[in-house]
Design a protein around this motif. Structure first.
Motif, short mmCIF file in Angstrom:
data_model
loop_
_atom_site.label_atom_id
_atom_site.label_comp_id
_atom_site.label_asym_id
_atom_site.label_seq_id
_atom_site.Cartn_x
_atom_site.Cartn_y
_atom_site.Cartn_z
N LEU A 1 8.24 13.79 0.56
CA LEU A 1 8.05 13.04 1.83
C LEU A 1 6.98 12.62 1.75
O LEU A 1 7.40 11.99 2.78
CB LEU A 1 9.56 14.00 2.56
N VAL A 2 6.33 13.19 1.84
CA VAL A 2 4.50 13.06 2.25
C VAL A 2 4.49 11.45 1.78
O VAL A 2 4.02 10.63 2.91
CB VAL A 2 3.85 13.91 2.02
N ASP A 3 4.54 11.10 0.79
CA ASP A 3 4.92 10.15 0.02
C ASP A 3 5.38 9.20 1.10
O ASP A 3 4.53 7.53 1.37
CB ASP A 3 4.05 10.00 -1.02
N LEU A 4 6.27 9.42 1.20
CA LEU A 4 7.69 7.87 1.69
C LEU A 4 7.15 8.11 3.30
O LEU A 4 7.00 7.00 3.41
CB LEU A 4 8.36 9.44 1.21
N LEU A 5 6.46 9.20 4.28
CA LEU A 5 6.40 8.38 5.38
C LEU A 5 4.91 8.07 5.32
O LEU A 5 5.29 7.11 6.39
CB LEU A 5 5.98 10.41 5.75
N GLU A 6 4.26 8.07 4.38
CA GLU A 6 2.84 7.38 3.84
C GLU A 6 3.30 6.23 4.79
O GLU A 6 2.20 4.91 5.23
CB GLU A 6 1.41 8.51 3.04
N GLY A 7 3.56 6.36 3.18
CA GLY A 7 4.33 4.60 3.07
C GLY A 7 4.81 3.66 4.18
O GLY A 7 4.13 2.89 4.48
N ILE A 8 6.12 4.67 5.15
CA ILE A 8 6.54 4.10 5.66
C ILE A 8 5.44 3.56 7.00
O ILE A 8 5.51 2.27 7.87
CB ILE A 8 7.40 4.73 6.69
N GLN A 9 4.16 4.52 7.56
CA GLN A 9 3.49 4.73 8.73
C GLN A 9 2.55 3.44 7.99
O GLN A 9 1.74 2.32 8.74
CB GLN A 9 2.12 5.83 8.24
N LYS A 10 2.33 3.07 6.87
CA LYS A 10 1.32 2.00 5.68
C LYS A 10 1.94 0.83 6.65
O LYS A 10 1.69 -0.24 7.40
CB LYS A 10 0.86 1.77 4.75
N GLN A 11 3.15 0.82 6.50
CA GLN A 11 4.06 -0.11 6.51
C GLN A 11 4.13 -0.62 7.57
O GLN A 11 3.93 -2.44 7.98
CB GLN A 11 5.24 -0.12 6.38
N LEU B 1 3.50 -3.90 9.51
CA LEU B 1 3.88 -4.83 10.05
C LEU B 1 3.54 -4.89 11.85
O LEU B 1 3.21 -5.92 12.26
CB LEU B 1 5.55 -3.92 10.77
N PHE B 2 2.54 -4.23 12.54
CA PHE B 2 2.34 -4.50 13.78
C PHE B 2 0.75 -5.19 13.61
O PHE B 2 0.92 -6.30 14.48
CB PHE B 2 1.81 -3.46 14.25
N LYS B 3 -0.38 -6.07 12.44
CA LYS B 3 -0.90 -6.55 12.70
C LYS B 3 -0.53 -8.14 12.84
O LYS B 3 -0.69 -9.05 12.85
CB LYS B 3 -1.42 -5.75 11.08
N THR B 4 1.17 -7.90 11.15
CA THR B 4 1.70 -9.30 11.23
C THR B 4 2.18 -9.65 12.24
O THR B 4 3.04 -10.61 13.48
CB THR B 4 2.55 -8.52 9.81
N SER B 5 3.00 -8.89 13.57
CA SER B 5 3.33 -8.96 15.11
C SER B 5 2.42 -9.58 15.94
O SER B 5 2.65 -10.25 16.21
CB SER B 5 4.36 -7.76 15.48
N ALA B 6 0.77 -9.19 15.86
CA ALA B 6 0.14 -9.40 16.43
C ALA B 6 -0.78 -10.57 16.31
O ALA B 6 -0.29 -11.38 16.63
CB ALA B 6 -1.22 -8.20 16.48
N ASN B 7 -0.46 -11.04 14.57
CA ASN B 7 -0.14 -12.37 14.07
C ASN B 7 0.36 -13.24 14.50
O ASN B 7 -0.42 -14.39 14.85
CB ASN B 7 -0.64 -12.07 12.83
N LEU B 8 1.33 -13.15 14.29
CA LEU B 8 2.52 -14.07 15.08
C LEU B 8 2.41 -14.23 16.63
O LEU B 8 2.91 -15.24 16.44
CB LEU B 8 4.16 -13.44 14.58
N ASP B 9 1.93 -13.13 17.43
CA ASP B 9 1.92 -12.90 19.02
C ASP B 9 0.50 -14.80 18.90
O ASP B 9 0.74 -15.20 19.82
CB ASP B 9 1.03 -12.33 19.30
N GLY B 10 -0.21 -14.67 18.53
CA GLY B 10 -1.26 -15.22 18.36
C GLY B 10 -0.80 -16.27 17.83
O GLY B 10 -1.47 -17.36 18.22
#
Length: 317
Positions: free
Chosen positions: A261-271, A275-284
């Motif tokens: 579960l910890v690995d899964l949550l860490e993976g979700i956090q990384k994703q 996604l946040f960075k991608t969204s920021a790039n898309l905004d730029g």
């Protein structure tokens, strides 16, 4: 919102509470009590009838021996008047049984001796002895033995022996209830002992059950932490993982689930970060695209304005 959180916390507390009658501890202690009671009851059901048979047989054999020896005394007595009979037989009976006594009946059914003086000289009341008298009158020789009979609603034993000249019958009597009194006393003692044993077993069972269930409680606490989304390390987890019993297997399985579960949550956090960075790039990129569109739009507007002006100048010329 606060009210919803409060209700949710109350529900979690209620969920953690286990009714005493539904707890494993109560069920295990109850099982020990039932097992103890059933075992004791089974032993009593086996031992009591056996004890009764043994006491009955031993008492009857003893009564028969007393009747036989008393009859031998009758055979050698030179005088059988009331005083002589009383002297020899007033203390005869089964030792330790107050209802046991001896009486002597003549071959015609007359009571020659009885501890109750009023019965001397009267006809015998015992139906069994009346039958023996009847057989003697018919010239028969009844067999000396011990019989059980009912006298005024009381079960009694009677051992009788006939003298050599068949003129007298020696009878030893005893109440069955008093003969079996030791068995009744044993039953009372056994019931009291059973109660004491049940109390002791309950106390010991509660302690043993508490010790046995402690690892399960710790495992449930670990699982509850995970249910509360708390995946932090726990000292109990490391201790429990080292156990070699079923709770150790459970803990190791829960620990493996926690790691997954910890690995899964860490993976979700990384994703989520990606996604946040991608969204920021898309905004730029969107802003730059908008600026380029605006520039193109202005350029097109300038071109259109220039073309219109040139057309008007051409017409004027």
């Amino acid at each position: 919102m606060k009210e919803q959180n409060t209700n949710s916390q109350n529900e979690k507390r209620e969920h953690k509470k286990i009714p005493i009658f539904s707890s494993l501890k109560f069920k295990m202690v109850l099982m020990l009590i039932v097992a103890t009671a059933v075992t004791a009851a089974t032993l009593l059901l086996i031992m009591v009838p056996f004890s009764e048979r043994q006491i009955k047989n031993e008492t009857k054999n003893y009564m028969y021996d007393i009747a036989q020896s008393s009859c031998s005394i009758i055979d050698i007595m030179t005088s059988t008047d009331d005083a002589a009979l009383k002297e020899h037989f007033q203390n005869v009976g089964v030792e330790g049984i107050s209802s046991s006594y001896a009486y002597i009946v003549s071959s015609d059914g007359t009571m020659l001796y009885h501890p109750t003086a009023e019965k001397i000289g009267k006809s015998v009341e015992n139906a069994v002895i009346k039958g023996v008298v009847s057989e003697l009158k018919n010239g028969q020789k009844p067999e000396n033995k011990v019989v059980t009979y009912d006298f005024n609603g009381v079960n009694k034993y009677a051992a009788y022996n006939i003298s050599k000249d068949q003129s007298k019958i020696v009878v030893i009597s005893a109440d069955e209830s008093e003969v079996l009194q030791p068995v009744n006393n044993m039953m009372k003692l056994a019931v009291f002992a059973l109660i004491v044993v049940v109390v002791i077993v309950s106390a010991i069972g509660a302690v043993i059950t508490e010790i046995a269930l402690r690892p399960i409680i710790r495992v449930s606490q670990i699982v509850q932490k995970m249910a509360d989304l708390d995946f932090s390390e726990n000292e109990n987890t490391e201790k429990m993982k080292k156990r070699k019993d079923e709770t150790g297997v459970m803990t190791r399985s829960v620990a493996l689930l926690r790691e997954e579960l910890v690995d899964l949550l860490e993976g979700i956090q990384k994703q989520s970060v990606q996604l946040f960075k991608t969204s920021a790039n898309l905004d730029g990129d969107s802003d730059e695209t908008q600026k380029m569109v605006e520039q193109v739009d202005r350029a097109v507007g300038d071109i259109a304005t220039g073309a219109t002006s040139q057309a008007q100048e051409t017409q004027n010329a």
